[in-house]
Write an enzyme that holds these catalytic residues in place. Structure first.
Site, short mmCIF file in Angstrom:
data_model
loop_
_atom_site.label_atom_id
_atom_site.label_comp_id
_atom_site.label_asym_id
_atom_site.label_seq_id
_atom_site.Cartn_x
_atom_site.Cartn_y
_atom_site.Cartn_z
N HIS A 1 11.68 -22.75 42.74
CA HIS A 1 11.72 -23.83 43.74
C HIS A 1 11.43 -25.14 43.02
O HIS A 1 10.30 -25.63 43.02
CB HIS A 1 10.69 -23.58 44.85
CG HIS A 1 10.95 -22.33 45.64
ND1 HIS A 1 10.65 -21.06 45.16
CD2 HIS A 1 11.48 -22.13 46.88
CE1 HIS A 1 10.98 -20.15 46.07
NE2 HIS A 1 11.49 -20.78 47.11
N GLU B 1 17.14 -24.79 43.38
CA GLU B 1 16.75 -25.73 44.44
C GLU B 1 17.79 -25.69 45.55
O GLU B 1 18.99 -25.78 45.27
CB GLU B 1 16.59 -27.14 43.89
CG GLU B 1 16.22 -28.18 44.95
CD GLU B 1 14.97 -27.82 45.73
OE1 GLU B 1 14.99 -27.97 46.97
OE2 GLU B 1 13.98 -27.38 45.09
N ASP C 1 19.21 -19.69 46.46
CA ASP C 1 17.89 -19.21 46.82
C ASP C 1 17.16 -18.72 45.57
O ASP C 1 17.65 -17.84 44.86
CB ASP C 1 18.02 -18.07 47.83
CG ASP C 1 16.68 -17.47 48.20
OD1 ASP C 1 15.93 -18.09 48.97
OD2 ASP C 1 16.36 -16.37 47.69
N ASP D 1 7.16 -21.15 43.36
CA ASP D 1 6.47 -22.30 43.94
C ASP D 1 7.15 -22.75 45.23
O ASP D 1 7.62 -23.88 45.34
CB ASP D 1 6.48 -23.43 42.90
CG ASP D 1 5.87 -24.71 43.40
OD1 ASP D 1 5.05 -24.65 44.33
OD2 ASP D 1 6.22 -25.78 42.88
#
Length: 279
Positions: free
Chosen positions: A42, A118, A143, A164
């Site tokens: 992430h 992202e 994802d 994260d």
């Protein structure tokens, strides 16, 4: 589309803890010449201007990196983290703060690969711009939970992973544990880092217990509380859980966390530095 954007929170106490641990892990992982795969599930935009509207709206960096800017620690790890952030600023002023992708890029070498996921469309565009120019870096608008599992085991046979998520979806706490178990089954020797916010302590307790019950070994937890737990408002603490940590990481955090509490926390602040599961 989820609304979370890290630009509102860049440089806050949670970032200080997260990126200090990340830097220590990557510093250790890149001592050997062997290639390394770094996976960031992430990533966010990757780099933040603190004078921009988002950061100025919350000014959370004032409670984090700004308090450390002129500080000199007796501990090498904290000084190295502060110097690392300063290296992204052209003057003695605190103008910019790097996200985990840029911190990782700082440590990754020519033989290493970086994988950055992202989903937020605006942050994905910014991430692609901030991470361009290196053939060894891949940015994917996918994802990150699914992407992580799909990359394991890595061709390098060495992996360092940061999980994260923003935890906007309450199921993310459970999904973190399930994804980590799948990843560990595919590649048990990787180093896995999980960041978490403490908004509801029960959710963190459940996540910890899920990891303890998973059968995975050598799990450490590092938590920085800027104030005592409360049911009244927002995040009061954050933490990093590390599976297969570098052998000196806990010793480093035993030294640094009390100092961070004294610098960044209210009188009710606290820290945790625990071996959740033995080797």
């Amino acid at each position: 589309m989820l609304s979370y954007r890290h630009s509102f929170h860049a440089g806050n106490p949670a970032d200080v803890l997260k990126h200090l641990v990340l830097a220590e892990v990557l510093k250790y992982q890149t001592v050997k010449d062997k290639p390394l795969d770094y996976i960031d599930t992430h990533s966010g935009a990757g780099f933040f201007e603190l004078a921009a509207a988002d950061a100025q709206k919350t000014q959370e960096y004032q409670d984090g990196i700004e308090k450390l800017w002129a500080h000199t620690s007796e501990h090498e790890a904290l000084n190295e983290y502060i110097d690392l952030i300063k290296s992204f600023n052209n003057t003695s002023d605190l103008d910019f703060y790097p996200g985990s992708p840029k911190i990782a890029e700082h440590y990754l070498r020519r033989q290493d690969k970086g994988w950055f996921f992202e989903l937020h469309p605006r942050d994905l565009v910014l991430l692609e711009s901030n991470m361009q120019g290196k053939r060894s870096i891949r940015v994917r608008g996918e994802d990150g939970f699914t992407g992580l599992v799909g990359l394991l085991p890595p061709a390098s046979r060495r992996a360092c992973v940061l999980i994260d998520p923003p935890y906007e979806i309450k199921d993310d706490y459970e999904r973190v544990v399930k994804t980590l178990i799948k990843a560990h089954q595919r590649f048990a020797t990787g180093t896995y880092m999980i960041w978490y916010p403490v908004v509801d302590r029960e959710r963190i307790n459940n996540m910890e217990q899920g990891l303890i019950d998973s059968g995975m070994r050598n799990i450490q937890l590092f938590e920085l509380g800027t104030e005592a737990d409360t049911d009244v408002h927002g995040m009061t603490a954050s933490g990093m859980i590390v599976i297969n940590p570098p052998w000196k990481l806990k010793q480093t955090m035993d030294n640094v966390l009390p100092e961070l509490v004294s610098l960044l926390s209210e009188p009710t602040g606290f820290y945790r530095c625990e071996q959740l599961v033995d080797e």
